[in-house]
Every structure is written in structure tokens, then in C-alpha cells.
Scaffold this active site. Sequence first.
Site, PDB file in Angstrom:
ATOM      1  CG  ASN A  10      -1.729   1.246   1.369  1.00  0.00           C
ATOM      2  OD1 ASN A  10      -1.748   2.089   0.462  1.00  0.00           O
ATOM      3  ND2 ASN A  10      -2.423   1.393   2.496  1.00  0.00           N
ATOM      4  CE  LYS A  12      -0.166   3.118   4.788  1.00  0.00           C
ATOM      5  NZ  LYS A  12      -0.058   3.173   6.246  1.00  0.00           N
ATOM      6  CG  HIS A  95      -5.759   2.001   5.147  1.00  0.00           C
ATOM      7  ND1 HIS A  95      -5.329   2.898   6.098  1.00  0.00           N
ATOM      8  CD2 HIS A  95      -4.765   1.091   4.998  1.00  0.00           C
ATOM      9  CE1 HIS A  95      -4.111   2.540   6.496  1.00  0.00           C
ATOM     10  NE2 HIS A  95      -3.748   1.445   5.847  1.00  0.00           N
ATOM     11  CD  GLU A  97      -2.923   5.446   6.676  1.00  0.00           C
ATOM     12  OE1 GLU A  97      -2.899   5.498   5.443  1.00  0.00           O
ATOM     13  OE2 GLU A  97      -2.023   4.895   7.349  1.00  0.00           O
ATOM     14  CD  GLU A 167      -3.475  -2.395   7.150  1.00  0.00           C
ATOM     15  OE1 GLU A 167      -2.422  -2.692   6.603  1.00  0.00           O
ATOM     16  OE2 GLU A 167      -4.042  -1.294   7.008  1.00  0.00           O
ATOM     17  N   GLY A 173       2.622   2.158  10.775  1.00  0.00           N
ATOM     18  CA  GLY A 173       3.593   3.250  10.652  1.00  0.00           C
ATOM     19  C   GLY A 173       4.314   3.579  11.945  1.00  0.00           C
ATOM     20  CB  SER A 213       5.279  -2.046  11.856  1.00  0.00           C
ATOM     21  OG  SER A 213       4.911  -0.696  12.130  1.00  0.00           O
TER      22      SER A 213
END
Length: 250
Positions: A10, A12, A95, A97, A167, A173, A213
Site C-alpha cells: 500500500n 499510500k 483503510h 486512514e 491492521e 507506521g 509495520s
Amino acid sequence: MSRRKIIAGNWKMNKTPSEAVALVDELKDLVVNDAVDVVYCVPAIDIVPVVERVKGTNVSVGAENMYFEESGAYTGEISAAMLVDAGVKYVIIGHSERRDYFKEDDELLNKKVKKAFEAGLTPILCCGESLQQREDGVTTEWIRSQIKADLDGITADQVKTLVIAYEPIWAIGTGKTATSDQAEEVCKDIRDYICELYDADTAEKVRIQYGGSMNAGNAKELLAKPNIDGGLIGGASLKADFGQIVNYDK
Ligand code: 13P
């Protein structure tokens, strides 16, 4: 049990179109592994050049988002049909985010999942708990609620081809990976829940990734777990390490 592993990057909001093509070229010889499916989920503007660049390789291209409407006055949005026409095979939906920064809720995500399937795309449906939810002991309850709502009206045959990405938000991250046991525990619960919602055959076929991660150092242990069928990789998908993750079994 013969689920094929699926390793997806991904990207991003990283890589301009010319940088994207350069990254595809850099990774070209590193991401070859006939035993796994490899996907690059790239920014919308990179889709056309990346699809062109991966032609003739083992890599498929995914989008990071899409809108559920067929077409029309939705300024700035991209439809499922546009993605299909451009050669996209997968689309990340939900996702954390997008749930957090863009306020995408389960009702909207369910419409996106439906539209993706209708168009012939494979959704990579994301779910995951916050650190607070984990500490409060509500992780599986929360993830089950996300899955139930996001898959409302989706058939067993569709779920058999679906990819779910677990996730944990606290691992994205942050360099703080879930332990392989923590990741396996939740991925197994997701599979058990798919069995409850659908049936054993569907649960056996749905592919469940871990994301958060994941890197060249921890991929092998995570991917050795029986209910972890792949990874959704952010930071480490933007460098040569991605090749090592794809070849975790070597
Ligand atoms: P990182 O691998 O950078 O933690 O990102 C994970 C992720 O959000 C993939 O979708």
C-alpha cells in the site's frame, strides 16, 4: 488447506508517476515468487503508468480507494469502472486512514465493497482496533462489528474471493508490530466469524492479511501462522525490502 499467499504493497500518498515507474523498475527482479500473489496498490494518478510498467510480470495493480456510484457529479472521485478499464484488479476499502481522516463509515464502506464486487474488482477490506480498544479488551468484538457491517448483503461466493486485511491501528507506521501470536489470534477470530456468518468452506477460502509495520525482518514469522495468508505493507513496500517480504519463504 491451499490458500495462496497475497503480498500487497500500500503505497499510500507516496510516489509521483515518474517515481512510481522508477520504483516498479527497481523492484522488478526482486518481487518474483511464483508461489504468491503480488499486488501494488498505488495512488490513483500512478495507476495508468504502473499498469503499463508491470505488463508481462507477476505483479497485479490495486487502487487505494474508489467511490460506489456508477458515474456522475462526484467531483474528485474515481469509479470502479474506471479502475477496471485501467487494468486494476484489487481495491483497498476501509483503510483506517480513510475511516479516520476522511470519516468513512461502515455504511459507506459496505456500498463500496458491493460496487467493487459488481465491477469485478477484488476488495481488500481493512479492519483493525485502536490501542485504546485493545487495552479495553474489545478488539474482537470491534472487528466483528466492522466485518458484519461492511459485508452486509455480500454473498458467500463473493467472500470466497475477498481479501481481508487485519491492521491494528497502533501498529501502522509506528514500527510497533503485533506479535505473530497477537496477529494470528485476531486473524483466526476473523475466520471463525466468517464461518459463523457464512459457512466453513467460505471461511476456509477467504484470505486474511496482516498489516502494520510488517518488514523484511518479521514477515517470515507472521506469514508462517496458519491463519495469516499475506501482508498489506506500507513503508516497507516502497523499497527493496518488499522483495524480501515477497520471498519470505526462501
Ligand atoms: P506500515 O507497513 O507502514 O505500518 O503500514 C501498514 C498499512 O497501513 C498498510 O495498509
